[in-house]
Design a protein around this motif. Structure first.
Motif, PDB file in Angstrom:
ATOM      1  N   GLU A 112       0.839  -1.203   0.000  1.00 53.43           N
ATOM      2  CA  GLU A 112       0.000   0.000   0.000  1.00 53.43           C
ATOM      3  C   GLU A 112       0.870   1.248   0.000  1.00 53.43           C
ATOM      4  O   GLU A 112       1.802   1.368   0.801  1.00 53.43           O
ATOM      5  N   VAL A 113       0.552   2.199  -0.853  1.00 58.89           N
ATOM      6  CA  VAL A 113       1.302   3.459  -0.938  1.00 58.89           C
ATOM      7  C   VAL A 113       1.035   4.287   0.318  1.00 58.89           C
ATOM      8  O   VAL A 113      -0.121   4.557   0.664  1.00 58.89           O
ATOM      9  N   SER A 114       2.110   4.702   0.996  1.00 61.17           N
ATOM     10  CA  SER A 114       1.961   5.390   2.276  1.00 61.17           C
ATOM     11  C   SER A 114       2.400   6.845   2.253  1.00 61.17           C
ATOM     12  O   SER A 114       1.838   7.677   2.979  1.00 61.17           O
ATOM     13  N   GLN A 115       3.404   7.202   1.438  1.00 56.97           N
ATOM     14  CA  GLN A 115       3.905   8.582   1.434  1.00 56.97           C
ATOM     15  C   GLN A 115       4.898   8.788   0.304  1.00 56.97           C
ATOM     16  O   GLN A 115       5.508   7.836  -0.193  1.00 56.97           O
ATOM     17  N   PRO A 116       5.095  10.054  -0.110  1.00 61.08           N
ATOM     18  CA  PRO A 116       6.196  10.363  -1.015  1.00 61.08           C
ATOM     19  C   PRO A 116       7.522  10.296  -0.249  1.00 61.08           C
ATOM     20  O   PRO A 116       7.543  10.222   0.977  1.00 61.08           O
ATOM     21  N   ARG A 117       8.610  10.370  -0.981  1.00 61.18           N
ATOM     22  CA  ARG A 117       9.924  10.439  -0.344  1.00 61.18           C
ATOM     23  C   ARG A 117      10.343  11.892  -0.182  1.00 61.18           C
ATOM     24  O   ARG A 117      10.199  12.696  -1.102  1.00 61.18           O
ATOM     25  N   SER A 118      10.872  12.217   0.987  1.00 63.31           N
ATOM     26  CA  SER A 118      11.571  13.477   1.216  1.00 63.31           C
ATOM     27  C   SER A 118      13.037  13.118   1.441  1.00 63.31           C
ATOM     28  O   SER A 118      13.372  12.513   2.462  1.00 63.31           O
ATOM     29  N   PRO A 119      13.923  13.451   0.509  1.00 66.17           N
ATOM     30  CA  PRO A 119      15.299  12.964   0.609  1.00 66.17           C
ATOM     31  C   PRO A 119      16.084  13.637   1.737  1.00 66.17           C
ATOM     32  O   PRO A 119      15.834  14.796   2.078  1.00 66.17           O
ATOM     33  N   CYS A 120      17.028  12.897   2.306  1.00 68.48           N
ATOM     34  CA  CYS A 120      17.917  13.456   3.316  1.00 68.48           C
ATOM     35  C   CYS A 120      19.327  13.555   2.752  1.00 68.48           C
ATOM     36  O   CYS A 120      19.583  13.188   1.598  1.00 68.48           O
ATOM     37  N   TYR A 121      20.253  14.025   3.562  1.00 68.13           N
ATOM     38  CA  TYR A 121      21.616  14.279   3.104  1.00 68.13           C
ATOM     39  C   TYR A 121      22.330  13.008   2.632  1.00 68.13           C
ATOM     40  O   TYR A 121      23.299  13.079   1.866  1.00 68.13           O
ATOM     41  N   LYS A 122      21.837  11.837   3.047  1.00 71.25           N
ATOM     42  CA  LYS A 122      22.516  10.601   2.649  1.00 71.25           C
ATOM     43  C   LYS A 122      22.356  10.311   1.157  1.00 71.25           C
ATOM     44  O   LYS A 122      23.201   9.633   0.567  1.00 71.25           O
ATOM     45  N   LEU A 123      21.307  10.838   0.535  1.00 71.75           N
ATOM     46  CA  LEU A 123      21.212  10.725  -0.923  1.00 71.75           C
ATOM     47  C   LEU A 123      22.340  11.513  -1.566  1.00 71.75           C
ATOM     48  O   LEU A 123      22.887  11.105  -2.602  1.00 71.75           O
ATOM     49  N   PHE A 132      22.693  17.485  -4.165  1.00 69.02           N
ATOM     50  CA  PHE A 132      21.750  16.682  -4.952  1.00 69.02           C
ATOM     51  C   PHE A 132      20.378  16.529  -4.297  1.00 69.02           C
ATOM     52  O   PHE A 132      19.359  16.561  -5.012  1.00 69.02           O
ATOM     53  N   PRO A 133      20.257  16.343  -2.969  1.00 71.25           N
ATOM     54  CA  PRO A 133      18.906  16.226  -2.391  1.00 71.25           C
ATOM     55  C   PRO A 133      17.993  17.393  -2.749  1.00 71.25           C
ATOM     56  O   PRO A 133      16.794  17.202  -2.995  1.00 71.25           O
ATOM     57  N   ALA A 134      18.548  18.611  -2.808  1.00 71.16           N
ATOM     58  CA  ALA A 134      17.734  19.769  -3.186  1.00 71.16           C
ATOM     59  C   ALA A 134      17.303  19.676  -4.649  1.00 71.16           C
ATOM     60  O   ALA A 134      16.152  20.007  -4.994  1.00 71.16           O
TER      61      ALA A 134
END
Length: 217
Positions: A112-123, A132-134
């Motif tokens: 089940e789809v629960s949320q979009p991704r909000s990237p953190c600094y580890k990306l 790149f996260p921005a």
């Protein structure tokens, strides 16, 4: 709609700004079927469970269609599957067409789809670019998380079948924009809060914004 690649990886220590950090963002494609359990896929793991993992973030999906965009944007060849930390690299599932609460059958699992991704600094660590996260956020090519409704097994090549549409039919793209792009709109926050499948962390965010709005802040 199908799974192009199934990707897993255990947390590892990597250098970052003169120290080591533990991250599970490095995923590699695997062959054969893997068990999918309530909190993750066999062979996979998350490092910081305060902000990663959990039932609402058991499986992360990223569309293959975005790979060509990033290759052109960054002036590189196509990345290997799993480059963006996703468990499932898929074809035919874009953020504008998938709703929070959509349920998909993949192999013998129900997701089940629960949320979009909000990237953190580890990306940024994974991409070798702290900025790149921005860029990832600004592109709105962010993928989304799935919770496991029915444990089972899946593999690369599996068809993806939509079993039901999410209540409220609020797309992943809509919810992401409401948090990261759109200006304050209490009515739209209320609409997001009315979606029962929305992940708790996103629900708290909209509740807080609504509370501030109600106080006249």
């Amino acid at each position: 709609m199908r799974v192009v690649s199934l990707n897993v990886g255990r947390p590892r220590a990597v250098p970052h700004e003169g120290r080591e950090v533990l991250t599970g963002i490095y995923k590699d494609p695997v062959s054969g079927r893997r068990a999918v359990r309530r909190l993750n896929i066999d062979g996979d793991g998350q490092a910081d469970l305060r902000v990663h993992g959990g039932a609402d973030k058991a499986v992360y999906l990223y569309p293959l269609e975005h790979y060509a965009y990033w290759a052109a944007e960054l002036g590189v060849g196509l990345f290997p599957h799993g480059q963006f930390g996703e468990n499932l690299t898929t074809e035919g599932l874009l953020e504008e067409a998938v709703c929070i609460g959509d349920v998909f059958r993949v192999g013998t699992t129900l997701l089940e789809v629960s949320q979009p991704r909000s990237p953190c600094y580890k990306l940024g660590i994974r991409m070798g670019d702290a900025g790149f996260p921005a860029r990832f956020t600004a592109s709105r090519r962010i993928g989304f998380y799935l919770r496991v409704l029915q444990e089972g097994e899946l593999a690369a090549g599996n068809a993806i079948e939509r079993v039901s549409r999410g209540e409220g039919e609020l797309t992943v793209a809509d919810v992401f924009a409401l948090r990261h792009v759109a200006s304050g709109d209490p009515e739209r926050w209320r609409r997001a809060l009315a979606v029962p499948a929305l992940a708790d962390s996103w629900r708290r965010h909209f509740e807080q914004r609504l509370a501030v709005s109600n106080r006249g802040g």
